[in-house]
Write a protein that holds these residues in place. Structure first.
Motif, PDB file in Angstrom:
ATOM      1  N   LEU A 130       0.830  -1.209   0.000  1.00 54.13           N
ATOM      2  CA  LEU A 130       0.000   0.000   0.000  1.00 54.13           C
ATOM      3  C   LEU A 130       0.863   1.256   0.000  1.00 54.13           C
ATOM      4  O   LEU A 130       0.549   2.252  -0.675  1.00 54.13           O
ATOM      5  N   ALA A 131       2.005   1.222   0.745  1.00 52.57           N
ATOM      6  CA  ALA A 131       2.898   2.383   0.781  1.00 52.57           C
ATOM      7  C   ALA A 131       3.530   2.637  -0.596  1.00 52.57           C
ATOM      8  O   ALA A 131       3.604   3.780  -1.066  1.00 52.57           O
ATOM      9  N   LEU A 132       3.990   1.583  -1.244  1.00 49.32           N
ATOM     10  CA  LEU A 132       4.579   1.734  -2.579  1.00 49.32           C
ATOM     11  C   LEU A 132       3.550   2.242  -3.577  1.00 49.32           C
ATOM     12  O   LEU A 132       3.853   3.070  -4.440  1.00 49.32           O
ATOM     13  N   LEU A 133       2.333   1.763  -3.445  1.00 48.42           N
ATOM     14  CA  LEU A 133       1.284   2.226  -4.336  1.00 48.42           C
ATOM     15  C   LEU A 133       0.985   3.706  -4.138  1.00 48.42           C
ATOM     16  O   LEU A 133       0.761   4.447  -5.103  1.00 48.42           O
ATOM     17  N   PHE A 134       1.034   4.168  -2.894  1.00 45.95           N
ATOM     18  CA  PHE A 134       0.816   5.583  -2.604  1.00 45.95           C
ATOM     19  C   PHE A 134       1.908   6.444  -3.226  1.00 45.95           C
ATOM     20  O   PHE A 134       1.643   7.505  -3.804  1.00 45.95           O
ATOM     21  N   ILE A 135       3.161   6.001  -3.123  1.00 48.48           N
ATOM     22  CA  ILE A 135       4.283   6.762  -3.688  1.00 48.48           C
ATOM     23  C   ILE A 135       4.151   6.861  -5.204  1.00 48.48           C
ATOM     24  O   ILE A 135       4.364   7.926  -5.799  1.00 48.48           O
ATOM     25  N   VAL A 136       3.776   5.745  -5.841  1.00 47.92           N
ATOM     26  CA  VAL A 136       3.633   5.758  -7.306  1.00 47.92           C
ATOM     27  C   VAL A 136       2.545   6.723  -7.731  1.00 47.92           C
ATOM     28  O   VAL A 136       2.700   7.504  -8.679  1.00 47.92           O
ATOM     29  N   ILE A 137       1.449   6.736  -7.022  1.00 53.16           N
ATOM     30  CA  ILE A 137       0.346   7.637  -7.369  1.00 53.16           C
ATOM     31  C   ILE A 137       0.745   9.097  -7.164  1.00 53.16           C
ATOM     32  O   ILE A 137       0.440   9.987  -7.981  1.00 53.16           O
ATOM     33  N   TYR A 138       1.482   9.334  -6.083  1.00 52.24           N
ATOM     34  CA  TYR A 138       1.915  10.717  -5.800  1.00 52.24           C
ATOM     35  C   TYR A 138       2.832  11.231  -6.906  1.00 52.24           C
ATOM     36  O   TYR A 138       2.667  12.347  -7.409  1.00 52.24           O
ATOM     37  N   ARG A 139       3.800  10.432  -7.324  1.00 51.40           N
ATOM     38  CA  ARG A 139       4.725  10.840  -8.380  1.00 51.40           C
ATOM     39  C   ARG A 139       3.997  10.992  -9.710  1.00 51.40           C
ATOM     40  O   ARG A 139       4.373  11.815 -10.543  1.00 51.40           O
ATOM     41  N   ARG A 140       2.955  10.223  -9.879  1.00 53.58           N
ATOM     42  CA  ARG A 140       2.196  10.302 -11.130  1.00 53.58           C
ATOM     43  C   ARG A 140       1.538  11.680 -11.295  1.00 53.58           C
ATOM     44  O   ARG A 140       1.483  12.230 -12.378  1.00 53.58           O
ATOM     45  N   TYR A 141       1.072  12.243 -10.197  1.00 53.93           N
ATOM     46  CA  TYR A 141       0.438  13.551 -10.256  1.00 53.93           C
ATOM     47  C   TYR A 141       1.454  14.670 -10.416  1.00 53.93           C
ATOM     48  O   TYR A 141       1.140  15.751 -10.884  1.00 53.93           O
ATOM     49  N   LYS A 142       2.710  14.525 -10.072  1.00 52.73           N
ATOM     50  CA  LYS A 142       3.752  15.555 -10.172  1.00 52.73           C
ATOM     51  C   LYS A 142       4.424  15.574 -11.528  1.00 52.73           C
ATOM     52  O   LYS A 142       5.006  16.568 -11.940  1.00 52.73           O
ATOM     53  N   GLU A 143       4.459  14.588 -12.289  1.00 51.37           N
ATOM     54  CA  GLU A 143       5.187  14.497 -13.552  1.00 51.37           C
ATOM     55  C   GLU A 143       4.715  15.472 -14.625  1.00 51.37           C
ATOM     56  O   GLU A 143       5.523  16.025 -15.356  1.00 51.37           O
ATOM     57  N   PRO A 144       3.466  15.883 -14.840  1.00 48.07           N
ATOM     58  CA  PRO A 144       3.057  16.796 -15.921  1.00 48.07           C
ATOM     59  C   PRO A 144       3.712  18.151 -15.857  1.00 48.07           C
ATOM     60  O   PRO A 144       4.053  18.736 -16.877  1.00 48.07           O
ATOM     61  N   ILE A 145       3.989  18.776 -14.695  1.00 50.78           N
ATOM     62  CA  ILE A 145       4.635  20.092 -14.577  1.00 50.78           C
ATOM     63  C   ILE A 145       6.048  20.035 -15.104  1.00 50.78           C
ATOM     64  O   ILE A 145       6.494  20.862 -15.898  1.00 50.78           O
ATOM     65  N   ARG A 146       6.828  19.060 -14.707  1.00 52.80           N
ATOM     66  CA  ARG A 146       8.204  18.927 -15.164  1.00 52.80           C
ATOM     67  C   ARG A 146       8.242  18.627 -16.652  1.00 52.80           C
ATOM     68  O   ARG A 146       9.125  19.064 -17.370  1.00 52.80           O
ATOM     69  N   ASN A 147       7.331  17.989 -17.188  1.00 57.14           N
ATOM     70  CA  ASN A 147       7.317  17.663 -18.609  1.00 57.14           C
ATOM     71  C   ASN A 147       7.110  18.902 -19.465  1.00 57.14           C
ATOM     72  O   ASN A 147       7.717  19.075 -20.518  1.00 57.14           O
ATOM     73  N   ASP A 148       6.261  19.908 -19.048  1.00 56.83           N
ATOM     74  CA  ASP A 148       6.044  21.148 -19.811  1.00 56.83           C
ATOM     75  C   ASP A 148       7.306  21.986 -19.868  1.00 56.83           C
ATOM     76  O   ASP A 148       7.675  22.534 -20.895  1.00 56.83           O
ATOM     77  N   THR A 149       8.022  22.127 -18.775  1.00 58.61           N
ATOM     78  CA  THR A 149       9.286  22.904 -18.733  1.00 58.61           C
ATOM     79  C   THR A 149      10.307  22.276 -19.650  1.00 58.61           C
ATOM     80  O   THR A 149      11.015  22.940 -20.406  1.00 58.61           O
ATOM     81  N   SER A 150      10.414  21.025 -19.592  1.00 55.18           N
ATOM     82  CA  SER A 150      11.395  20.340 -20.445  1.00 55.18           C
ATOM     83  C   SER A 150      11.059  20.526 -21.898  1.00 55.18           C
ATOM     84  O   SER A 150      11.943  20.655 -22.750  1.00 55.18           O
ATOM     85  N   GLN A 151       9.738  20.618 -22.214  1.00 53.17           N
ATOM     86  CA  GLN A 151       9.349  20.783 -23.624  1.00 53.17           C
ATOM     87  C   GLN A 151       9.763  22.155 -24.132  1.00 53.17           C
ATOM     88  O   GLN A 151      10.256  22.289 -25.260  1.00 53.17           O
ATOM     89  N   ASP A 152       9.570  23.201 -23.291  1.00 48.63           N
ATOM     90  CA  ASP A 152       9.999  24.544 -23.693  1.00 48.63           C
ATOM     91  C   ASP A 152      11.497  24.598 -23.903  1.00 48.63           C
ATOM     92  O   ASP A 152      11.994  25.200 -24.858  1.00 48.63           O
ATOM     93  N   GLU A 153      12.243  23.986 -22.990  1.00 48.55           N
ATOM     94  CA  GLU A 153      13.695  23.984 -23.119  1.00 48.55           C
ATOM     95  C   GLU A 153      14.116  23.284 -24.394  1.00 48.55           C
ATOM     96  O   GLU A 153      15.058  23.711 -25.084  1.00 48.55           O
ATOM     97  N   ASN A 154      13.458  22.267 -24.792  1.00 45.58           N
ATOM     98  CA  ASN A 154      13.798  21.554 -26.018  1.00 45.58           C
ATOM     99  C   ASN A 154      13.520  22.396 -27.240  1.00 45.58           C
ATOM    100  O   ASN A 154      14.269  22.369 -28.230  1.00 45.58           O
TER     101      ASN A 154
END
Length: 429
Positions: free
Chosen positions: A358-382
């Motif tokens: 259950l703890a590992l599942l919580f961590i995976v879900i949390y990281r899943r919600y944070k990934e879209p912000i970092r992906n937009d910045t990286s796209q601009d830099e590219n």
């Protein structure tokens, strides 16, 4: 079925009648020869049928010559006082059963047949010989009587059944009384399991009976089968025949046919385990337990149930042997493996693993919600990185000015046209 002593009043009346008969016969016996009669104590018949009365008698030899001119009668005990009175008229006599002596008197055989019986004719009957000596009447009566019971229903037939063993031929006998020789009962078995024969038997007391003998080889399929012994009695009157039946359940003995082990409880270290051995056998089999470990069998005891607290020593293949007097059979081996952990410890480990998942599942879900912000910045830099790279490449492929005219003439790629500043301005326009 009507009984002799049906009520205290009837019992008192019959006792008084018997006392009167006894005193009458005893007073006559003081001066006359006593007649000794041999008859059954009780005979049973059915309304509308007839009745055979086996009878033998004995008198002194010097009185045997009286038998040639003698008349034979059977007197009812309850009407004894009326026979020699004017009150016993023809109408009363016609109500009595018709009697015929079928035995040979000279051979001292007084066997008789009564016909047109009804339930009202149930009574004690005394055999009587009457003869005439000149002008004097002579009679002989014994104190021994036969009680005749006439019922409106039939008694059930009797069944003789030996021990039934699988594969061994046996005879089942169904017997019904035949009180009326001219109308014997029809006795049969249903269902017909094999060959059947009918025979008439003379019993020790002189009565007759009819038997149906069923011969068959019993098998396992006959066990607990219900069969009927049926007796059908024809009657003199025009009524429908009376039917009586007796049902018996067959019990076939056979060796064990199936043996199995059932397990109750969970097999864990320290848990309570119960093994039950069951088998299909008649008579019931005894059960013997074996355990097989590393190819070696060890006997555990004789019982229907084997119970223990599980340890790792109980790991092995369990076998049950079922045995009765006709054979033996073993069960399929039951493999039992006792784990090295108790059920409580297993639950604790299972709970810890569940929390971790259950703890590992919580961590995976949390990281899943944070990934879209970092992906937009990286796209601009590219995008900016791609634009810079294109600019550098365009500058690298831009033609350089040629300072050496001869060189430019030799290499046409770098040859530049010499124009004046004015021409360049007009050219741009």
């Amino acid at each position: 079925m009507k009984t002799y002593l049906s009520s205290p009043r009837t019992a008192l009346r019959m006792f008084a009648a018997d006392l009167l008969v006894f005193s009458s016969i005893l007073s006559a016996a003081c001066c006359q020869t006593i007649l000794k009669v041999s008859v059954p104590k009780t005979l049973n018949s059915t309304s509308g049928s007839c009745l055979l009365i086996p009878c033998l008698f004995d008198i002194k030899k010097e009185k045997e010559n009286l038998l040639d001119s003698s008349a034979v009668t059977w007197r009812r005990g309850s009407l004894w006082s009326l026979y020699d009175t004017p009150n016993f008229n023809d109408a009363q006599a016609q109500k009595e059963p018709a009697v015929e002596v079928v035995g040979e008197l000279r051979q001292k055989n007084c066997t008789s047949v009564m016909r047109n019986l009804s339930s009202q004719h149930s009574d004690r009957y005394y055999f009587r010989i009457e003869t005439s000596l000149g002008l004097k009447n002579f009679s002989m009566t014994d104190t021994k009587a036969v009680y005749i019971n006439v019922s409106d229903s039939l008694a059930k037939p009797t069944v003789t059944m030996p021990v039934l063993r699988e594969g061994e031929r046996v005879n089942l006998t169904c017997t019904a009384p035949a009180p009326c020789p001219s109308h014997p009962p029809n006795v049969k078995w249903a269902p017909a399991l094999g060959d059947e024969i009918t025979q008439t038997t003379l019993n020790a007391d002189g009565t007759l009976s009819v038997s149906a003998i069923l011969s068959f080889v019993p098998s396992l399929h006959h066990h607990e089968l219900k069969v009927n012994c049926v007796s059908i009695h024809p009657l003199h009157r025009e009524d429908k025949p009376l039917l009586s039946a007796k049902t018996v359940t067959l019990s076939v003995e056979y060796p064990p046919k199936k043996t199995w082990i059932s397990l109750t409880g969970s097999v864990w270290l320290g848990s309570n385990v119960t093994l039950a051995c069951q088998s299909n056998a008649n008579p019931p089999a005894t059960h013997r337990w074996l355990i097989k470990r590393a190819g070696v069998e060890e006997e555990l005891g004789i019982s229907d149930v084997l119970a223990f607290t599980a340890t790792q020593e109980h790991t092995g293949e369990y076998i049950c042997w079922a045995q009765n007097p006709y054979g033996a059979m073993n069960s399929t081996n039951l493999q039992i493996t006792v784990p090295g952990i108790s059920f409580t410890a297993f639950l604790s480990v299972l709970a810890a693993l569940t929390c971790l998942v259950l703890a590992l599942l919580f961590i995976v879900i949390y990281r899943r919600y944070k990934e879209p912000i970092r992906n937009d910045t990286s796209q601009d830099e590219n995008i900016y990185a791609n634009m810079s790279t294109s600019a550098v490449k365009s500058q690298q492929f831009q033609p350089k000015p040629c300072e050496d005219e001869m060189t430019c003439n030799i290499n046409p790629i770098y040859k530049l046209k010499q124009t004046t500043p004015d021409e360049s301005i007009y050219a741009n326009y």
